[in-house]
Design an enzyme around this catalytic site. Structure first.
Site, PDB file in Angstrom:
ATOM      1  N   SER A 100      23.496  45.828  97.159  1.00 13.83           N
ATOM      2  CA  SER A 100      22.521  44.907  97.750  1.00 13.83           C
ATOM      3  C   SER A 100      22.485  44.867  99.268  1.00 13.83           C
ATOM      4  O   SER A 100      21.597  44.254  99.847  1.00 13.83           O
ATOM      5  CB  SER A 100      22.728  43.490  97.211  1.00 13.83           C
ATOM      6  OG  SER A 100      22.249  43.397  95.891  1.00 13.83           O
TER       7      SER A 100
ATOM      8  N   LYS B 288      22.122  35.748 104.893  1.00  6.68           N
ATOM      9  CA  LYS B 288      21.495  35.769 103.567  1.00  6.68           C
ATOM     10  C   LYS B 288      21.675  34.409 102.892  1.00  6.68           C
ATOM     11  O   LYS B 288      22.747  33.814 102.960  1.00  6.68           O
ATOM     12  CB  LYS B 288      22.155  36.861 102.716  1.00  6.68           C
ATOM     13  CG  LYS B 288      21.508  37.060 101.345  1.00  6.68           C
ATOM     14  CD  LYS B 288      22.255  38.155 100.561  1.00  6.68           C
ATOM     15  CE  LYS B 288      21.617  38.438  99.221  1.00  6.68           C
ATOM     16  NZ  LYS B 288      22.335  39.497  98.469  1.00  6.68           N
TER      17      LYS B 288
ATOM     18  N   SER C 243      19.439  43.220  96.922  1.00  3.48           N
ATOM     19  CA  SER C 243      18.873  41.896  97.013  1.00  3.48           C
ATOM     20  C   SER C 243      18.835  41.302  98.415  1.00  3.48           C
ATOM     21  O   SER C 243      18.076  40.377  98.682  1.00  3.48           O
ATOM     22  CB  SER C 243      19.685  40.969  96.103  1.00  3.48           C
ATOM     23  OG  SER C 243      21.030  40.887  96.571  1.00  3.48           O
TER      24      SER C 243
END
Lengths: 481, 492
Positions: free
Chosen positions: B178, B79, B154
């Site tokens: 997330s 990420k 996210s």
């Protein structure tokens, strides 16, 4: 009205760099940043790069605890760090990791005092709290504050450990502030947590009020030497306003070292909101009994204990002992000299008169003085054995301080050895008698005139004549011998 | 041989270690897959083909030298809030455009040492603030299951990379759900570890006290393999802890005798019926295998969302202060007042980030701090206590990961409060620092679109291994199966 007729209240926030640590407070960069090329003593942590995290330097905690104990504070068994949020270009994260007593914060220590002797009474200045925090970077204004086209930032200092020591407004005069700072420096030096002579090692903000008037905060005092100057200026400024019938406004002022004056920072007096909250990246520090005891046991001798020892071990007067321990360097110097020349009182006298005079004249610290303990001891030996007189000794000391040469070499080069040759002194005395017939006549009745004649003999030999011999010779000549 | 992009991490590692497959071949297959699909799915923000090929040949060399690496040749995605040395790190924001991470995050470093190959960095809501990737400055990621549905956020980019077969496993971060939410929306296993189990060094902080690095994988074994490679206290992160359990053995342990508690407050009203039914199917399946199921109560869990957002926004307002353009990012020298320049640079933040900074600064401000941040913190202590009480009766808790199946693009972007509500089931775990795991539990079909369902397992603090034991049982019973999905919705 004299300044002393006004009631002065001074509180200090002293920032002490933990510069005896090897590393910064939260990373492995060096704590000694002075003299390095800009922005070379940095890493992702102290630069606040995205993703980096602070890790607490455990030795910094030990140092803080020792200082807290020395300042008679209550040490928190469990404390934490907080973030103080504000934007400024010398801050790599735009918050400072610090401690606080509100908003969920608990500082390392609080409620203590530091005592010192003043005018034969003991004064105790209360310490409100001690907190551990990080130093910001340094802004450099190439052409001075306000007149530079641009500002440069050097983060070499960013993240160096600081102790903020906050006093109650107990200091009653600039002079007390001077002694307080001296004593604090001595405590820090004895503990070995701060080399106070390093640039930036001790900085302060001072809160000053006169006659219960408004409190003025003087910021930006960047060395211990400036603290007293800044306070003196500010007390005088406020006193003048009051005596002229005006009133002091509450404001923040900056000490401008180059001009020797405080200048209003001209900011709107709105209270900065630092939005304190507990630092999530540093776990709460809990001190168990053993750890705390281990730290306290490792504490070296402090100035007060040392002064007491000086009285007991060396027979010094309490006043003299206190003067010596007010400067760790001076106290060390004393003990080193005493090891080589075992009359402590003589050593203490010489240090307090001639050595201190040299330091004041040259504006240097004891460790910069060319007269080493070895040289002082050597010279005292020469006086004791009669090789030189005490008066000559003072001259020798000045020469040693100026040239760095050993006392024996100075004495030989300048031909200062004592003259004990009776025949030589008699010739000098006869010359003095010829030149002062009236005094010779008087001397038959008046002891003072005798002393005058002896003095003239000493003068002609530039102090080198053995005073005992001179005395004997003059009396012999007067008695017709 | 099975297509490389469908293989699991254990399979790849053993094949590479045995010399049956080279890491270079693995990387080539994945780069091809990414080239084919990323344009549609927008999972990766940056693909590091050169670095991946170089890393692969270094792994192959190690194998030749006779070294065995637990993740030999396993391609992973990271990420874009986690630092990978030499790769751009944008956090899905314009503020950080042009910034290249100068060091590896500890978790990345440990993966690399275990032989994993970083393929690139994946899309995220800006600074991990969001539940759909719609807040990314570089466009939303697409859910391979359905063209019009969000992948969750996210860490949506990482979820899509793993579910789309563009990575074997991926790292995300879970501040308030997330990892678990996008795992749920894309049909994957998604782990949020106990707070302090994984190092955060190198993870760009959004809300430090809440977030953990998490893992996406298509099997419990893969999850365990990747997770264990990163475990262990990190001297660079003072909040990390060493745990004594072995994750690698956990999947093979039995579930018999375990006590499972359904969190009553999370299983009641407002839950989509497909989600409710997935929850009860899961409970029944575990009951069949000797687990006792009861009803657990976390009485005040209903205040979690408010407390979570107050704490997260407060911490964010401070964490994001450093983005001022002075030290990094593409911000040219400026003349004039630095306050104005700071404002100019910080206007590059997206709307949601600005909202959270402003609200967070407000919640911490003098006069309001106690009312907002202070109360939220006290609630947090109370919640931890309530969870601890519940765990006296139960070994593992179970609850929905999301009250609804994946929602549509644009459905919640107009009203931030609606978007925040997507996290209602996930945030309590972050507040309490607990480990939790989304397990995929079948699918349901609506208007001809098949969507994945998931539920989360929650374990006591520091008992992450229990999650693996239970999830593994569900996987063995055939209920929890994660598969590669191609756009739109073709299971391969």
């Amino acid at each position: 009205m004299a300044e002393s007729d006004h009631r002065v209240m001074i509180g200090l926030e002293v920032h002490v760099q933990l510069n005896r640590l090897k590393t910064k407070l939260f990373c492995g960069c060096r704590a000694e940043y002075q003299g390095l090329p800009p922005n070379t003593n940095v890493c992702p942590v102290c630069l606040g790069l995205p993703g980096s995290l602070p890790v607490l330097n455990k030795l910094a905690v030990n140092h803080a605890i020792m200082v807290a104990k020395a300042l008679n504070c209550t040490i928190s068994r469990s404390f934490n760090f907080v973030r103080k949020n504000y934007f400024y270009p010398d801050m790599t994260k735009n918050f400072q990791i610090s401690q606080y007593e509100k908003a969920g914060g608990v500082p390392v220590a609080h409620s203590g005092w530091l005592g010192f002797a003043n005018d034969s009474s003991e004064r105790r200045i209360r310490i409100r709290r001690i907190q551990i925090e990080e130093d910001p970077g340094r802004l450099e204004h190439p052409e001075g504050i306000g007149s530079s086209k641009y500002v440069l930032v050097d983060y070499n200092r960013a993240g160096v450990g600081l102790l903020e020591i906050v006093t109650e407004p107990d200091l009653a005069s600039p002079d007390e502030a001077r002694v307080f700072i001296q004593k604090l420096r001595s405590v820090l030096e004895h503990l070995g947590v701060c080399d106070t002579s390093r640039e930036g090692a001790i900085r302060a903000d001072a809160n000053v009020s006169v006659d219960g008037g408004n409190r003025v905060e003087v910021k930006n005092i960047s060395s211990y030497k400036e603290i007293v100057k800044a306070i003196e200026f500010e007390v005088l400024r406020q006193t003048k306003i009051i005596e002229a019938g005006g009133s002091v406004i509450r404001e923040t002022r900056h000490w401008v070292e180059a001009k020797g004056m405080t200048i209003s920072s001209r900011q709107k007096e709105e209270e900065q909101d630092y939005r304190y909250f507990p630092e999530p990246d540093i776990p709460i520090v809990s001190l168990d009994e053993d750890t705390l005891q281990r730290i306290l046991d490792s504490m070296p001798e402090l100035p007060d204990a040392r002064a007491k020892r000086f009285v007991e071990q060396y027979g010094l007067k309490s006043y003299d002992a206190n003067v010596l321990v007010l400067d760790k360097g001076l106290a060390d110097y004393f003990e080193e000299t005493v090891r080589l020349y075992t009359n402590p009182k003589t050593v203490a006298n010489w240090i307090q008169s001639e050595i201190l005079r040299q330091l004041n004249e040259k504006k240097i610290e004891i460790n910069q003085l060319a007269v080493t303990p070895g040289y002082l001891a050597e010279m005292l030996h020469m006086i004791e054995t009669g090789e030189i007189s005490g008066k000559i000794g003072k001259r020798v000391l000045v020469e040693v301080a100026n040239t760095g040469l050993p006392p024996r070499v100075v004495v030989e080069r300048l031909g200062l050895t004592r003259i004990a040759d009776v025949e030589f002194i008699r010739r000098v005395a006869e010359e003095v008698f010829r030149e002062n017939p009236e005094a010779v006549e008087d001397a038959k009745r008046d002891q003072e005139a005798v002393n005058y004649l002896i003095g003239q003999v000493m003068k002609k030999t530039r102090g080198r004549a053995d005073p005992d011999v001179a005395n004997k010779v003059v009396r012999q000549l007067l008695n017709g011998g | 041989m099975e297509a490389v992009f469908k293989m699991g991490a254990s399979r790849i590692a053993s094949a590479v270690n045995a010399g049956e497959l080279s890491a270079k071949e693995v990387v080539a297959a994945y780069l091809e897959r990414i080239a084919e699909l990323n344009g549609k799915l927008n999972a990766y923000l940056h693909v590091d083909s050169t670095g991946a090929r170089r890393a692969a040949s270094s792994v192959d060399d190690s194998v030749v030298r006779g070294e065995r690496l637990s993740l030999a040749g396993v391609p992973v995605a990271i990420k874009d809030v986690i630092s990978v040395r030499g790769l751009p790190i944008t956090c899905g924001s314009r503020v950080l455009r042009g910034y290249v991470a100068p060091y590896d995050a500890t978790v990345v470093d440990r993966l690399k040492r275990a032989g994993a190959i970083v393929l690139g960095t994946t899309n995220t809501d800006e600074f991990a603030m969001g539940s759909s990737t719609e807040n990314s400055a570089y466009g939303a990621s697409r859910n391979p299951w359905a063209e019009d549905r969000v992948p969750g956020g996210s860490s949506g980019g990482s979820a899509v990379a793993v579910s789309g077969g563009m990575a074997t496993a991926a790292l995300g971060t879970d501040t308030g759900g997330s990892v678990r939410l996008p795992a749920c929306f894309t049909g994957l296993f998604g782990l949020k570890p106990s707070y302090g189990a994984l190092s955060r060094y190198g993870l760009v902080s959004y809300a430090n006290s809440l977030e953990q690095v998490g893992v996406f994988a298509r099997s419990v074994d893969d999850l365990a393999l990747v997770y264990s490679a990163m475990l262990g206290a990190d001297p660079k992160d003072g909040t990390t802890t060493n745990f004594s359990w072995s994750i690698r053995d956990a999947p093979s342990r039995g579930v018999e005798g375990l006590r499972l508690g359904v969190v009553a407050e999370m299983a009641g009203e407002g839950i989509h019926e497909a989600v409710s039914s997935a929850l009860s199917t899961t409970c029944k399946e575990l009951e069949r295998n000797g687990v006792s199921v009861g009803e657990a109560s976390i009485k005040h869990i209903g205040y979690s969302l408010e407390a979570y957002y107050l704490i997260a926004m407060s911490e964010a307002s401070s964490n994001l202060a450093r983005f001022d353009g002075v030290r990094y990012g593409e911000h040219p020298a400026f003349e004039g007042d630095w306050n104005e320049e700071y404002s100019r640079v910080r206007s590059l933040f997206g709307l949601e980030v600005k909202r959270r900074i402003i609200l967070g600064a407000f919640a911490l401000s003098a006069g309001y701090q106690e009312m907002y941040y202070g109360r939220a913190s006290r609630f947090r202590t109370m919640l931890i206590h309530e969870f601890r009480e519940a765990f006296k009766q139960f070994d593992v808790l179970i609850a929905p990961t999301s009250p609804t199946p994946p929602f549509r693009f644009g459905e919640k972007t107009q009203d931030p409060l609606t978007m925040y509500l997507s996290d209602v089931d996930t945030v309590p775990v972050n507040l309490a620092g607990l480990p939790a795991l989304n397990v995929p539990v079948g699918t349901f079909t609506i208007d001809g679109t098949t969507l994945p369902l998931g539920v989360q397992l929650i374990a006591p603090y520091g008992r992450d291994e229990l999650l693996f034991t239970v999830a593994s049982q569900l996987e063995r019973s055939g209920l929890s199966i994660a598969r590669v999905v191609e756009p739109w919705g073709r299971i391969v």
